[in-house]
Design a protein around this motif. Structure first.
Motif, mmCIF file in Angstrom:
data_model
loop_
_atom_site.group_PDB
_atom_site.id
_atom_site.type_symbol
_atom_site.label_atom_id
_atom_site.label_comp_id
_atom_site.label_asym_id
_atom_site.label_seq_id
_atom_site.Cartn_x
_atom_site.Cartn_y
_atom_site.Cartn_z
ATOM 1 N N THR A 72 0.757 -1.087 -0.036
ATOM 2 C CA THR A 72 -0.085 -0.056 0.024
ATOM 3 C C THR A 72 0.909 1.227 0.107
ATOM 4 O OG1 THR A 72 -1.806 -1.147 1.214
ATOM 5 C CG2 THR A 72 -1.676 1.381 1.426
ATOM 6 N N VAL A 73 0.699 2.178 -0.912
ATOM 7 C CA VAL A 73 1.240 3.355 -1.055
ATOM 8 C C VAL A 73 0.149 4.511 -0.906
ATOM 9 C CG1 VAL A 73 2.921 5.096 -2.267
ATOM 10 C CG2 VAL A 73 3.017 2.540 -2.344
ATOM 11 N N LEU A 74 0.616 5.417 0.078
ATOM 12 C CA LEU A 74 -0.327 6.556 -0.130
ATOM 13 C C LEU A 74 0.334 7.808 -0.042
ATOM 14 C CD1 LEU A 74 -2.293 5.663 3.215
ATOM 15 C CD2 LEU A 74 -3.039 5.254 0.951
ATOM 16 N N GLY A 75 0.053 8.886 -0.632
ATOM 17 C CA GLY A 75 0.495 10.148 -0.940
ATOM 18 C C GLY A 75 -0.380 11.232 -0.219
ATOM 19 N N ALA A 76 0.014 11.968 0.892
ATOM 20 C CA ALA A 76 -0.758 12.855 1.321
ATOM 21 C C ALA A 76 -0.190 14.364 1.275
ATOM 22 C CB ALA A 76 -1.259 12.586 2.772
ATOM 23 N N ASP A 77 -0.929 15.295 0.769
ATOM 24 C CA ASP A 77 -0.448 16.781 0.775
ATOM 25 C C ASP A 77 -1.676 17.622 1.053
ATOM 26 O OD1 ASP A 77 2.294 17.756 -0.379
ATOM 27 O OD2 ASP A 77 0.661 19.144 -0.730
ATOM 28 N N LEU A 78 -1.340 18.811 1.341
ATOM 29 C CA LEU A 78 -2.320 19.724 1.953
ATOM 30 C C LEU A 78 -2.667 20.541 0.525
ATOM 31 C CD1 LEU A 78 -3.497 21.170 4.528
ATOM 32 C CD2 LEU A 78 -1.395 22.774 4.523
ATOM 33 N N THR A 79 -1.729 20.615 -0.591
ATOM 34 C CA THR A 79 -2.067 21.753 -1.821
ATOM 35 C C THR A 79 -2.799 20.719 -2.883
ATOM 36 O OG1 THR A 79 -0.133 22.577 -0.897
ATOM 37 C CG2 THR A 79 -0.899 23.039 -3.119
ATOM 38 N N PRO A 80 -3.923 21.005 -3.117
ATOM 39 C CA PRO A 80 -4.453 20.676 -4.468
ATOM 40 C C PRO A 80 -3.581 20.400 -5.445
ATOM 41 C CG PRO A 80 -6.305 21.635 -3.092
ATOM 42 C CD PRO A 80 -4.853 22.298 -2.340
ATOM 43 N N GLU A 81 -3.336 21.755 -5.663
ATOM 44 C CA GLU A 81 -2.167 22.085 -7.236
ATOM 45 C C GLU A 81 -1.037 20.805 -7.262
ATOM 46 O OE1 GLU A 81 -4.618 25.623 -6.177
ATOM 47 O OE2 GLU A 81 -3.397 24.284 -5.194
ATOM 48 N N MET A 82 -0.814 20.633 -5.967
ATOM 49 C CA MET A 82 0.804 19.532 -6.002
ATOM 50 C C MET A 82 -0.203 18.257 -6.457
ATOM 51 S SD MET A 82 3.639 20.638 -5.494
ATOM 52 C CE MET A 82 4.860 21.749 -4.717
ATOM 53 N N LEU A 83 -0.979 17.865 -5.870
ATOM 54 C CA LEU A 83 -1.522 16.590 -6.138
ATOM 55 C C LEU A 83 -2.060 16.571 -7.554
ATOM 56 C CD1 LEU A 83 -3.865 15.819 -2.709
ATOM 57 C CD2 LEU A 83 -1.506 14.877 -3.630
ATOM 58 N N GLN A 84 -2.632 17.504 -8.075
ATOM 59 C CA GLN A 84 -3.004 17.735 -9.673
ATOM 60 C C GLN A 84 -1.806 17.439 -10.514
ATOM 61 O OE1 GLN A 84 -4.870 21.324 -9.776
ATOM 62 N NE2 GLN A 84 -6.890 20.764 -8.450
ATOM 63 N N ALA A 85 -0.839 17.894 -10.034
ATOM 64 C CA ALA A 85 0.640 17.895 -10.765
ATOM 65 C C ALA A 85 0.976 16.487 -10.873
ATOM 66 C CB ALA A 85 1.819 18.864 -10.300
ATOM 67 N N ALA A 86 0.820 15.706 -9.670
ATOM 68 C CA ALA A 86 1.090 14.189 -9.413
ATOM 69 C C ALA A 86 0.376 13.423 -10.324
ATOM 70 C CB ALA A 86 1.195 13.833 -8.064
ATOM 71 N N VAL A 87 -0.950 13.817 -10.463
ATOM 72 C CA VAL A 87 -1.830 12.987 -11.528
ATOM 73 C C VAL A 87 -1.457 13.317 -12.739
ATOM 74 C CG1 VAL A 87 -4.250 13.045 -12.282
ATOM 75 C CG2 VAL A 87 -3.948 13.207 -9.775
ATOM 76 N N ARG A 88 -1.379 14.693 -13.272
ATOM 77 C CA ARG A 88 -0.692 14.757 -14.589
ATOM 78 C C ARG A 88 0.418 14.038 -15.051
ATOM 79 N NH1 ARG A 88 -2.046 20.070 -13.307
ATOM 80 N NH2 ARG A 88 0.189 20.847 -12.878
ATOM 81 N N ALA A 89 1.386 13.723 -13.896
ATOM 82 C CA ALA A 89 2.564 13.131 -14.395
ATOM 83 C C ALA A 89 2.557 11.525 -14.083
ATOM 84 C CB ALA A 89 3.644 13.451 -13.051
ATOM 85 N N GLY A 90 0.924 11.139 -13.870
ATOM 86 C CA GLY A 90 0.693 9.699 -13.916
ATOM 87 C C GLY A 90 1.121 9.067 -12.706
#
Length: 209
Positions: A72-90
């Protein structure tokens, strides 16, 4: 002792939101350093790990490779834009991404085997509380890696700031801070090439008593 670099949550969000889109291109060569930092956690196949303050998710592929397809790998962040960038990077293919404050994680006690945290400590308004929350969600004997792809002196030089004696990331300050939150510091490196503080979760009652 205070951390002069700490910010309130909304200030942290604003800071990283403005930088999210170009974050990976600003630091394009950090991938191997993150992989090496993840390796220090000694993760095993099938384990459960959190990237606390994951940003654009630069450590997530290495974490996924370490725990395998059944981990199980979880990534938690406070900033929506950072998570959106993670999604864009796949990188959402490597981890479940959580929009969450790491000082109030939506996880049960002792849910994880390990936590990886890159550059997190300096952005926590309550460092002691944040470390205690990470201890709460990690099982006794679990591990914590506080990491940065460059050391404190190199980072201070990059930002044009001097190193100060009250820097929480300095070993004399960090060791008791971790100990108060039920972590035992077992390894400390602060070199130009990386910063790594590796700690083990003590057994017994929860970090908050």
């Amino acid at each position: 002792m205070t951390d002069h670099h700490a910010d309130r949550p909304h200030e942290v969000r604003e800071f990283f939101a403005a930088r999210a889109a170009g974050w990976d291109t600003k630091f394009p060569g950090d991938g191997p350093a993150f992989a090496a930092g993840v390796a220090e956690l000694g993760l095993k196949e099938g384990e459960r790990v959190l990237d606390a303050g994951c940003g654009t998710g630069r450590a997530l592929s290495a974490l996924r490779a370490a725990v395998g397809p059944h981990g199980t790998v979880l990534g938690a962040d406070l900033t929506p834009e950072m998570l959106q960038a993670a999604v864009r990077a796949g990188r959402d293919g490597d981890a479940a991404l959580l929009l969450a404050d790491v000082t109030r994680l939506p996880l049960p006690d002792a849910a994880l085997d390990a936590v990886f945290a890159s550059g997190l400590l300096s952005h926590l308004p309550d460092s002691a509380g944040g470390l205690a929350e990470l201890a709460r969600v990690v099982r006794p004997g679990g591990r914590l890696a506080l990491f940065h792809p460059i050391g404190r002196a190199a980072l201070a030089a990059r930002k044009g700031r001097p190193l100060t004696p009250d820097d929480l990331r300095a070993e004399p300050n960090l060791r008791p801070l971790l100990a108060a939150a039920a972590w035992d510091l077992i390894r400390y490196e602060d070199e130009d090439a990386r910063y790594l503080a590796l700690a083990v979760r003590r057994g017994g009652a929860g970090a908050r008593g």
